[in-house]
Scaffold this active site. Sequence first.
Site, short mmCIF file in Angstrom:
data_model
loop_
_atom_site.label_atom_id
_atom_site.label_comp_id
_atom_site.label_asym_id
_atom_site.label_seq_id
_atom_site.Cartn_x
_atom_site.Cartn_y
_atom_site.Cartn_z
N GLY A 160 41.06 -10.66 9.70
CA GLY A 160 41.52 -11.44 9.36
C GLY A 160 40.80 -12.82 8.33
CG PHE A 182 33.13 -17.20 4.14
CD1 PHE A 182 32.96 -16.00 4.99
CD2 PHE A 182 32.25 -17.74 3.84
CE1 PHE A 182 31.82 -15.29 4.30
CE2 PHE A 182 31.36 -17.32 3.57
CZ PHE A 182 30.95 -15.95 3.93
N GLY A 183 36.92 -16.49 3.83
CA GLY A 183 37.19 -15.78 3.41
C GLY A 183 37.57 -15.02 4.03
CE LYS A 220 33.21 -15.13 8.28
NZ LYS A 220 33.27 -15.83 9.42
CG ASP A 225 36.70 -24.54 13.43
OD1 ASP A 225 37.46 -25.15 13.94
OD2 ASP A 225 36.84 -24.07 12.73
#
Length: 865
Positions: A540, A544-545, A561, A657
């Site tokens: 993904g 954010f990164g 992540k 979100d």
Amino acid sequence: MKLCTCVNFLVIVTTFCSILSKVNSSKNDTNSYSFVLACGATNNATDADGRIWSPDSTYLSSSSSSNSITSKAKYQDPSLTSDIPYMTARIFKTQTAYTFPISPKSRHWIRLHFYPSSYDNFNCSNSFFSVTVGEFTLLNNFSASIIAQALTQAYIIREFTLVPLQTSTLNITFSPSSVYKDAFAFINGVEIVSMPEIFQAATMVGFTDQTTDTQDSFMQTMFRLNIGGQYIPAGNDSGLGRIWYDDAPYLFGASFGITSVANNSLKIAYPSNLPEYIAPVDVYRTARSMGPNPDVNRNYNLTWIFQIDANFTYLVRLHFCDFEMKRMNQRVFNIYINNQTALEDVDLIALYAAQGVPAYKDFVIYATAQPGDDQEMWVALHPSDKTRAQFYDVILNGLEIFKINDTTGNLAGPNPVPSPPPVLATDSQPKPSFASNKTSKKGIIAGSVVGMAAGFGIVLGVLAFVKRRKNMSNGGNKSSRGGWLPIYSSSRTTETRTTISGKSSRSSHISNMGGGLCRRFSFDEIKHGTKNFDESRVIGVGGFGKVYRGEIDGGTIVAIKRANPSSEQGLHEFQTEIDLLSKLRHRHLVSLIGACEDNGEMILVYDYMANGTLREHLYKHNKPPLSWKQRLDICIGAARGLHYLHTGARYTIIHRDVKTTNILLDDKWVAKVSDFGLSKTGPNLHQTHVSTMIKGSFGYLDPEYFRRQQLTEKSDVYSFGVVLFEVISGRPALNPSLPKEQVSLADWALHCHRRNTTKEIVDPHIKGEIIQECLKQFVDTAVSCLSDHGTDRPSMGSVLWNLEYCLQLQSNPDGPKVVAEQKANDAYAMHTELLSIEEEGGEGQESEDHSTEAAFSQIVNPQGR
Ligand SMILES: *[C@@H]1O[C@H](CO)[C@@H](O)[C@H](O)[C@H]1NC(C)=O
Ligand SMILES: *[C@@H]1O[C@H](CO)[C@@H](O)[C@H](O)[C@H]1NC(C)=O
Ligand SMILES: *[C@@H]1O[C@H](CO)[C@@H](O)[C@H](O)[C@H]1NC(C)=O
Ligand SMILES: *[C@@H]1O[C@H](CO)[C@@H](O)[C@H](O)[C@H]1NC(C)=O
């Protein structure tokens, strides 16, 4: 009429001003100082909020030292947000005093911190003691253990304010009770903070000509709330170390009003006669008001309820700052305390001739109650009719309630009655076992015994009530919402986490790690686990990164992540977020396993979700379509996760979100909400972002958010409504390739609903499965989520209830005919909270689901009782 109004204004102006100027003149210029002591500690240490706690032995005479024992708690309750000062204690077996050098002319705060646990051979359930300062009794026959249990908190804080003592030493004496065998006293933390004089004579409610001098009395802080705002930690309060809590748990009934935040461009200007230490600006920047509909407002009082000790006098301080209105006579309201009129026709703009001017108003009231009656304090606001103001609305920004010592110098109330056994509540007939136990007459504020000795920052009403039904003893938490949080219940650590795919033998290991604070990974571990961030492992990419599929501990699969180096998120913020996230544990939230901060990296390690996002199972990915039942289960799970974020955490967390790619599915198809917290919403330090930054995804955005630039949890409810339609229609929230009126799913679904053609949007894959009634219930729920105004949207709790109801309709269409829908809805207003929170304990999922079902059918099927 006109004249009379003006006179009224004048009267108020004078009362407000005269009082404020008095504060100023009596402010003394002593240098401020504080003692912040971790009792029983041997070294200076820093708590989670960055405050330094010093050892306490300096302030005990050598003989006192030898009278006491220092000890470490055997068990660290997972809800302790900081082990300092709570994990060490000083235990007194005989009467012992701390002595502090103080300035004779200064007022002081005293804060006492208690963590009633087990220390060596001392079990705090045997601890009963009093605490006195000279002739004043702060605590008497005090059992931290009983109170913590009643509040379902792991630890408690008591705050007192002492008048200037006119002596240069302050003695705080701990005396074990002589009534109980082997009783002892204990203390974990002591704070003495010199403070400016912030009190003065105040009007007695009901006696306009009478004032009560509060300057000569000791007081205990009962409640301190940032109304419409969030938790403000001790470190953020102008050196006075006060904690301000969220007010939501104290609101009465279903009428929560709306919260608002001052626009960033508006300067909150303290007038010259109001020192900034009266309350921090964050208190004045946020407020709660009634809502946009004058007819609705006219019919209710915005009401907060507090549990207090009867037969004491209380000082009630209301903080105001109107940052919305610009002109006189736009918002004019009355203040009621305990059913008595405290002040009429308050118009803040008229008083201060400007927007954004902080002010406060004190009232004194004597609270009576007969034994067996509710010992409550009601604070209610109602729009004034007299002046025909433009908006029928009210506003409140902060609220403090102090208990004033009685004529004998006593401040101590009785200990609460121990928790009753778990009983199911019903709205119509309170169970006898509760009735005998001081149940509130109002039914929904059944937590009456809870708050009486409560200190501040406690749970009230339904929430506490639920917790007591659960009878869990280990969920304490310092949030104002108290300890009913399902985070880290100790049974979790033994539970095999179904959320981790891969070798289940490793799962419990990770759970154990997660049971403490956040696990720290080394950069090498992460590099190794992702094969040096191999691009083929990317599962993904977000703002954010990148998110990688990784392995840790030799085989457990996790999601890793890694923050983009250019990510604007600073390291400090990152750490705050980790602290926040690592405390959120819920079956329907993706769990944070740990983090890595080596080399300036900002890496988060989460549970791996084997079945990916909800979206990829709805369209475009050629995966086998989910059945209707599966879809319902997933919606219910996600609703639970969101409900927990909104109501279950130390802060109200707005996800911001909510969308089908942020609802993930584990190998057992359990839905988990992901990507929360990092959206800069959580703690109060990010409050400003809440009103300024537009985040979120097109197609899901709350229209009211655009209009008012204000984010509430109802914005999540809106987005969730879009998710519900996505689930039932199997199409994206936005599909530009469709005809114009169909591009936005939300618009299209509402359009179809209005024309009664909703059936046309149902995904053909599931059309045959859905039972008519279930479809109607589901669509009605989704439609209500999409209401234009946040206030018209249901809470996540009621969305959850409605979805469960759908499931019931679908799985048991011929079952006992449920009560009429409206009735059910009333029942849920009462029980939603009970039901959903009950559900979320986290332990033993099978049996728990079962019991929820039982509770559920009791509610919808009255014959079942
Ligand atoms: C501990 O902290 C106090 C207060 O900040 C400071 O005065 C003292 O010097 C510190 N003591 C040690 C041993 O660091
Ligand atoms: C609001 O509270 C006051 C004082 O308790 C009461 O007199 C009044 O009837 C209430 N109004 C409404 C609409 O409930
Ligand atoms: C409060 O005082 C009254 C009058 O002295 C007494 O009858 C009553 O029992 C007291 N209430 C409580 C809860 O102690
Ligand atoms: C508080 O206690 C002090 C000392 O006993 C006493 O003088 C004072 O009147 C008390 N305050 C009230 C409001 O009774």
